[in-house]
Design an enzyme around this catalytic site. Structure first.
Site, PDB file in Angstrom:
ATOM      1  N   CYS A   1      -5.919  -3.248 -10.361  1.00  0.00           N
ATOM      2  CA  CYS A   1      -6.013  -1.924 -10.997  1.00  0.00           C
ATOM      3  C   CYS A   1      -7.298  -1.169 -10.644  1.00  0.00           C
ATOM      4  O   CYS A   1      -7.283   0.065 -10.510  1.00  0.00           O
ATOM      5  CB  CYS A   1      -5.945  -2.049 -12.518  1.00  0.00           C
ATOM      6  SG  CYS A   1      -4.770  -3.281 -13.098  1.00  0.00           S
TER       7      CYS A   1
ATOM      8  N   HIS B   1     -12.843   7.363   3.659  1.00  0.00           N
ATOM      9  CA  HIS B   1     -12.544   5.939   3.859  1.00  0.00           C
ATOM     10  C   HIS B   1     -13.073   5.436   5.204  1.00  0.00           C
ATOM     11  O   HIS B   1     -14.150   4.888   5.263  1.00  0.00           O
ATOM     12  CB  HIS B   1     -11.042   5.687   3.709  1.00  0.00           C
ATOM     13  CG  HIS B   1     -10.700   4.233   3.686  1.00  0.00           C
ATOM     14  ND1 HIS B   1     -11.038   3.413   2.640  1.00  0.00           N
ATOM     15  CD2 HIS B   1     -10.077   3.441   4.592  1.00  0.00           C
ATOM     16  CE1 HIS B   1     -10.642   2.178   2.898  1.00  0.00           C
ATOM     17  NE2 HIS B   1     -10.055   2.167   4.075  1.00  0.00           N
TER      18      HIS B   1
ATOM     19  N   MET C   1       2.417   5.065  -9.770  1.00  0.00           N
ATOM     20  CA  MET C   1       2.096   3.824 -10.486  1.00  0.00           C
ATOM     21  C   MET C   1       3.188   2.787 -10.188  1.00  0.00           C
ATOM     22  O   MET C   1       4.362   3.041 -10.441  1.00  0.00           O
ATOM     23  CB  MET C   1       2.074   4.155 -11.985  1.00  0.00           C
ATOM     24  CG  MET C   1       2.121   2.935 -12.860  1.00  0.00           C
ATOM     25  SD  MET C   1       0.509   2.211 -13.021  1.00  0.00           S
ATOM     26  CE  MET C   1       0.812   1.128 -14.415  1.00  0.00           C
TER      27      MET C   1
ATOM     28  N   CYS D   1      -7.831   1.769  -7.982  1.00  0.00           N
ATOM     29  CA  CYS D   1      -7.449   3.162  -8.271  1.00  0.00           C
ATOM     30  C   CYS D   1      -8.133   3.699  -9.528  1.00  0.00           C
ATOM     31  O   CYS D   1      -8.481   4.869  -9.593  1.00  0.00           O
ATOM     32  CB  CYS D   1      -5.943   3.269  -8.472  1.00  0.00           C
ATOM     33  SG  CYS D   1      -5.063   3.240  -6.919  1.00  0.00           S
ATOM     34  N   HIS D   2      -8.246   2.857 -10.555  1.00  0.00           N
ATOM     35  CA  HIS D   2      -8.748   3.364 -11.842  1.00  0.00           C
ATOM     36  C   HIS D   2     -10.254   3.202 -12.008  1.00  0.00           C
ATOM     37  O   HIS D   2     -10.809   3.689 -12.987  1.00  0.00           O
ATOM     38  CB  HIS D   2      -8.023   2.662 -12.991  1.00  0.00           C
ATOM     39  CG  HIS D   2      -6.548   2.919 -12.962  1.00  0.00           C
ATOM     40  ND1 HIS D   2      -6.005   4.126 -13.301  1.00  0.00           N
ATOM     41  CD2 HIS D   2      -5.524   2.140 -12.582  1.00  0.00           C
ATOM     42  CE1 HIS D   2      -4.690   4.070 -13.141  1.00  0.00           C
ATOM     43  NE2 HIS D   2      -4.376   2.879 -12.691  1.00  0.00           N
TER      44      HIS D   2
ATOM     45  N   HIS E   1      -5.255   7.033   8.251  1.00  0.00           N
ATOM     46  CA  HIS E   1      -6.013   5.767   8.280  1.00  0.00           C
ATOM     47  C   HIS E   1      -6.316   5.454   9.742  1.00  0.00           C
ATOM     48  O   HIS E   1      -5.545   4.757  10.415  1.00  0.00           O
ATOM     49  CB  HIS E   1      -5.213   4.643   7.618  1.00  0.00           C
ATOM     50  CG  HIS E   1      -6.062   3.434   7.337  1.00  0.00           C
ATOM     51  ND1 HIS E   1      -6.474   2.572   8.327  1.00  0.00           N
ATOM     52  CD2 HIS E   1      -6.585   2.957   6.184  1.00  0.00           C
ATOM     53  CE1 HIS E   1      -7.212   1.611   7.770  1.00  0.00           C
ATOM     54  NE2 HIS E   1      -7.300   1.819   6.480  1.00  0.00           N
TER      55      HIS E   1
HETATM   56 FE1  DHE Z   1     -10.511  -2.510   5.590  1.00  0.00          FE
HETATM   57  C1  DHE Z   1     -12.545  -1.138   8.043  1.00  0.00           C
HETATM   58  C2  DHE Z   1     -12.187  -0.741   3.240  1.00  0.00           C
HETATM   59  C3  DHE Z   1      -8.199  -3.492   3.279  1.00  0.00           C
HETATM   60  C4  DHE Z   1      -9.097  -4.591   7.880  1.00  0.00           C
HETATM   61  N1  DHE Z   1     -12.063  -1.169   5.627  1.00  0.00           N
HETATM   62  C5  DHE Z   1     -12.756  -0.738   6.744  1.00  0.00           C
HETATM   63  C6  DHE Z   1     -13.760   0.203   6.326  1.00  0.00           C
HETATM   64  C7  DHE Z   1     -13.666   0.301   4.966  1.00  0.00           C
HETATM   65  C8  DHE Z   1     -12.598  -0.565   4.532  1.00  0.00           C
HETATM   66  C9  DHE Z   1     -14.525   1.159   4.057  1.00  0.00           C
HETATM   67  C10 DHE Z   1     -14.740   0.930   7.242  1.00  0.00           C
HETATM   68  C11 DHE Z   1     -15.949   0.104   7.480  1.00  0.00           C
HETATM   69  C12 DHE Z   1     -16.934   0.778   8.401  1.00  0.00           C
HETATM   70  O1  DHE Z   1     -16.508   1.363   9.421  1.00  0.00           O
HETATM   71  O2  DHE Z   1     -18.140   0.752   8.118  1.00  0.00           O
HETATM   72  N2  DHE Z   1     -10.193  -2.132   3.615  1.00  0.00           N
HETATM   73  C13 DHE Z   1     -11.004  -1.381   2.847  1.00  0.00           C
HETATM   74  C14 DHE Z   1     -10.481  -1.311   1.501  1.00  0.00           C
HETATM   75  O3  DHE Z   1     -11.025  -0.769   0.502  1.00  0.00           O
HETATM   76  C15 DHE Z   1      -9.129  -1.919   1.520  1.00  0.00           C
HETATM   77  C16 DHE Z   1      -8.096  -0.804   1.469  1.00  0.00           C
HETATM   78  C17 DHE Z   1      -8.800  -2.825   0.342  1.00  0.00           C
HETATM   79  C18 DHE Z   1      -9.825  -3.883   0.033  1.00  0.00           C
HETATM   80  O4  DHE Z   1      -9.837  -4.355  -1.101  1.00  0.00           O
HETATM   81  O5  DHE Z   1     -10.593  -4.243   0.914  1.00  0.00           O
HETATM   82  C19 DHE Z   1      -9.151  -2.591   2.890  1.00  0.00           C
HETATM   83  N3  DHE Z   1      -8.909  -3.815   5.588  1.00  0.00           N
HETATM   84  C20 DHE Z   1      -8.116  -4.087   4.538  1.00  0.00           C
HETATM   85  C21 DHE Z   1      -7.123  -5.082   4.857  1.00  0.00           C
HETATM   86  O6  DHE Z   1      -6.250  -5.567   4.076  1.00  0.00           O
HETATM   87  C22 DHE Z   1      -7.261  -5.382   6.294  1.00  0.00           C
HETATM   88  C23 DHE Z   1      -6.033  -4.844   7.051  1.00  0.00           C
HETATM   89  C24 DHE Z   1      -7.372  -6.868   6.601  1.00  0.00           C
HETATM   90  C25 DHE Z   1      -8.664  -7.531   6.187  1.00  0.00           C
HETATM   91  O7  DHE Z   1      -9.264  -8.159   7.041  1.00  0.00           O
HETATM   92  O8  DHE Z   1      -9.049  -7.404   5.021  1.00  0.00           O
HETATM   93  C26 DHE Z   1      -8.508  -4.574   6.640  1.00  0.00           C
HETATM   94  N4  DHE Z   1     -10.776  -2.806   7.582  1.00  0.00           N
HETATM   95  C27 DHE Z   1     -10.104  -3.735   8.320  1.00  0.00           C
HETATM   96  C28 DHE Z   1     -10.577  -3.675   9.688  1.00  0.00           C
HETATM   97  C29 DHE Z   1     -11.544  -2.659   9.754  1.00  0.00           C
HETATM   98  C30 DHE Z   1     -11.664  -2.146   8.409  1.00  0.00           C
HETATM   99  C31 DHE Z   1     -10.051  -4.546  10.845  1.00  0.00           C
HETATM  100  C32 DHE Z   1     -12.332  -2.203  10.980  1.00  0.00           C
HETATM  101  C33 DHE Z   1     -11.432  -1.483  11.916  1.00  0.00           C
HETATM  102  C34 DHE Z   1     -12.116  -0.963  13.129  1.00  0.00           C
HETATM  103  O9  DHE Z   1     -11.484  -0.958  14.192  1.00  0.00           O
HETATM  104  O10 DHE Z   1     -13.284  -0.537  13.034  1.00  0.00           O
END
Ligand code: DHE
Length: 588
Positions: free
Chosen positions: A89, A369, A130, A92-93, A411
């Site tokens: 939760c 993001h 939701m 989002c919240h 994204h």
């Molecule tokens: Fe990420 C980048 C946040 C879920 C894989 N992810 C980022 C960035 C942020 C972020 C803020 C940029 C960082 C930067 O450039 O400084 N990611 C989040 C979340 O908040 C989210 C939605 C949920 C969470 O709780 O984390 C989330 N992310 C995921 C995944 O489920 C992914 C697919 C698998 C994992 O490893 O967790 C994932 N995020 C990635 C990857 C990047 C990334 C591979 C960098 C991509 C790139 O090419 O630069």
């Protein structure tokens, strides 16, 4: 062929969010119409892909002082509810329940709604986004009962993490004086890949030529990204638990030389890249507490902790927990570009004089993001994903130059730069919420008509895309769709030929990466393409559950044929891959 979402799809194991955008205070007895409209209660990939604060969930917090009339909840139930709240939760919240992309759920509001209304909203969801946690089977009746009671009590406040806590977590394993003065190993550092092994809390270093694992290194919990210092010597990783591990690539074998925690929950880390400041500083941004921390680049010694709490860019109302999203290093000034999610500000943090810190605050758009640079490294493009826009900052002139509406929930990852046959240099993003790929003109000098406009919207395989990739030497644009509800789409990649993009309806080719991996079990989600240094092959992760086989499939960029499959029992849940050279030089 366009494939939009037509029904609710709950994706097992992926991040789930409780977006109460449908709660309408004062709506009275809304549950009967919610039940009648149950088919409209969608859980879109965009809705599901929200921060999961799964480190905060395990922090032991006390039940806040009870008010007369508060429901009775046992300490065990409270602990269970807290865990569910932070896992599902809070994204989002908000941690403090003051609202972010979802509505506020503070005690005054929830008590006004009442137990039954909360229980029904959690059970059936709402058409506004939701999820239907009860009818989908994600939460049991008992769990929903506990959650409804939990929400009637005032939210707990997780602990702060200021300089004393940051400093106490700092460890230098190998002091600078004991480190080598030249590279002692024979690794081809430029063509090495740092691969996130999400569920084992490790990274795998894989050699680009032999495709062999060089070393597995323990990092933070569910490490999120890797970044490489400007000289190429140091590798930084950040875990969701906000732990940074600094790895010296020059030692006999790559070795962690320092570590630190900059908060309780984090996703981003970067290192200074400006000429004359190479390797000098590192920065990391936290989701909780909302802050960024500037550190020494060689030791991680914390220098400055800066809170991001403050006013939203538009309504100028106070936000108590604006999370730090993507961070990149400017090539034009000694500055970090720090994106603040909830306030919609892009901060240009100048690291020349940390005691007299200069920060340019750019009003951009809400819920920033992820993003990356254009091909020249001057303009930074970032997704304001809840507003379906891309904000563009000129890091030379330090100002916002564009705000472009694209598709539903852009994204980009770092995005992809290609030279369009008609429009010249463009930067591309795909979308979580629809099948389109937006191309934005990035050349104000030679193509002023197209600059900072969406010049084309391509139709890809479907929504649920997370990352898009190309390379200056490649003739292709690759789009993943790991969160698409259809297995065939989530396990394959769409590839556009750049020279075809001037066609009326550019067609894409589908690469069945999941099938090519030879793995038959699991959902085989195919995620995040990453090029090698030469730009002649692209690597994709085949991301399965922790107890299932995963792989990396390497594709030849010229022929679009399978070139290699990397399998190893140590490759547990590979997700992000970071080629040292391309990541360091911002080539994508
Ligand atoms: Fe990420 C980048 C946040 C879920 C894989 N992810 C980022 C960035 C942020 C972020 C803020 C940029 C960082 C930067 O450039 O400084 N990611 C989040 C979340 O908040 C989210 C939605 C949920 C969470 O709780 O984390 C989330 N992310 C995921 C995944 O489920 C992914 C697919 C698998 C994992 O490893 O967790 C994932 N995020 C990635 C990857 C990047 C990334 C591979 C960098 C991509 C790139 O090419 O630069």
């Amino acid at each position: 062929m366009a494939r939009l979402y037509k029904h609710a799809a709950i994706l097992g194991g992926i991040i789930l969010a409780l977006a109460v955008t449908g709660i309408n205070p004062g709506a009275g007895n809304a549950q009967s119409s919610d039940k009648a409209d149950i088919k409209k209660h969608k859980t879109s990939p965009g809705g599901q892909y929200q921060p999961q604060l799964d480190v905060l969930r395990d922090l032991g917090v006390e039940i806040p002082g009870r008010k007369p009339g508060d429901p009775v909840i046992s300490p065990e139930e409270y602990k269970q509810a807290n865990k569910i709240y932070f896992e599902r939760c809070a994204g989002c919240h908000g941690v403090l329940r003051k609202g972010a992309t979802g509505k506020a759920l503070t005690g005054d509001i929830t008590r006004d709604r009442g137990y039954e209304s909360l229980r029904d909203f959690i059970t059936y969801g709402s058409p506004g986004g939701m999820p239907n946690w009860g009818t989908s089977g994600d939460l049991s009746e008992k769990e929903i009962d506990i959650m409804a009671r939990y929400l009637l009590i005032d939210p707990p406040q997780p602990p702060e993490f200021g300089m004393p806590e940051v400093r106490a977590s700092w460890k230098v394993h190998v002091p600078v004086a004991k480190r080598p003065t030249k590279q002692l190993n024979k690794l081809d550092l430029d063509n090495l890949f740092s691969v996130t092994l999400r569920d084992s809390g490790e990274i795998a270093l894989i050699d680009g030529a032999s495709k062999k694992i060089v070393k597995i290194i323990k990092t933070g919990y569910a490490v999120h990204i890797s970044r490489i210092s400007a000289s190429g010597r140091y590798l930084f990783t950040i875990g969701r638990d906000a732990k940074i591990v600094l790895i010296d690539m020059w030692m006999n074998e790559p070795t962690p030389v320092a570590e630190i925690k900059i908060g309780s929950e984090a996703r981003s880390v970067e290192t200074s890249k400006m000429k004359g400041w190479e390797d000098k500083y590192a920065i990391a941004g936290a989701y909780w507490p909302p802050q960024y921390v500037i550190m020494d680049g060689a030791t991680l010694e914390p220098k400055k902790v800066v809170s991001t709490r403050g006013m939203t860019y538009d309504t100028q109302e106070y936000h108590p927990e604006p999370r730090v999203a993507a961070i990149v290093a400017s090539h034009y000034h000694p500055e970090f570009v720090v994106n603040i999610k909830e306030t919609g500000h892009i901060l240009l943090v100048n690291y020349e004089d940390l005691d007299n810190l200069k920060v340019t605050t750019i009003a951009a758009e809400r819920f920033l993001h992820d993003g990356g640079f254009d091909s020249t490294g001057r303009y930074f493009l970032v997704a304001a994903n809840a507003r379906n826009k891309i904000a563009i900052v000129d890091t030379k002139e330090n100002k916002l130059v564009g705000l472009v509406e694209t598709g539903t929930t852009p994204h980009p990852g770092r995005g992809a730069n290609i030279v369009h046959p008609k429009f010249g240099p463009v930067w591309a993003t795909s979308h979580l919420g629809d099948e389109t790929i937006a191309l934005i003109g990035t050349d104000p000098d030679k193509h002023p008509e197209q600059a900072w406009k969406m010049v084309q919207s391509l139709e890809g395989q479907g929504g649920g895309s997370l990352f898009i990739k190309s390379h200056p030497k490649s003739g292709h644009l690759y789009v993943d769709t790991p969160l698409n509800p259809e297995a065939e789409i989530s396990s394959s990649i769409a590839v556009f030929k750049i020279s075809d993009l001037a066609d009326k309806e550019p067609q894409y080719k589908v690469l069945p990466i999941g099938e090519w991996s030879g793995i038959s079990e699991g959902s085989r989600r195919v995620v995040q393409g990453e090029f090698n240094k030469a730009g002649d092959e692209i690597w994709f992760s085949v991301w399965n559950a922790k107890d299932q086989e995963s792989a990396i499939v390497v594709v030849d960029d010229k022929t679009l044929k399978k070139k290699a499959v990397i399998k190893d029992k140590r490759l547990v849940t590979p997700t992000g891959k970071f080629n040292f050279y391309n990541t360091r030089e911002d080539i994508y």
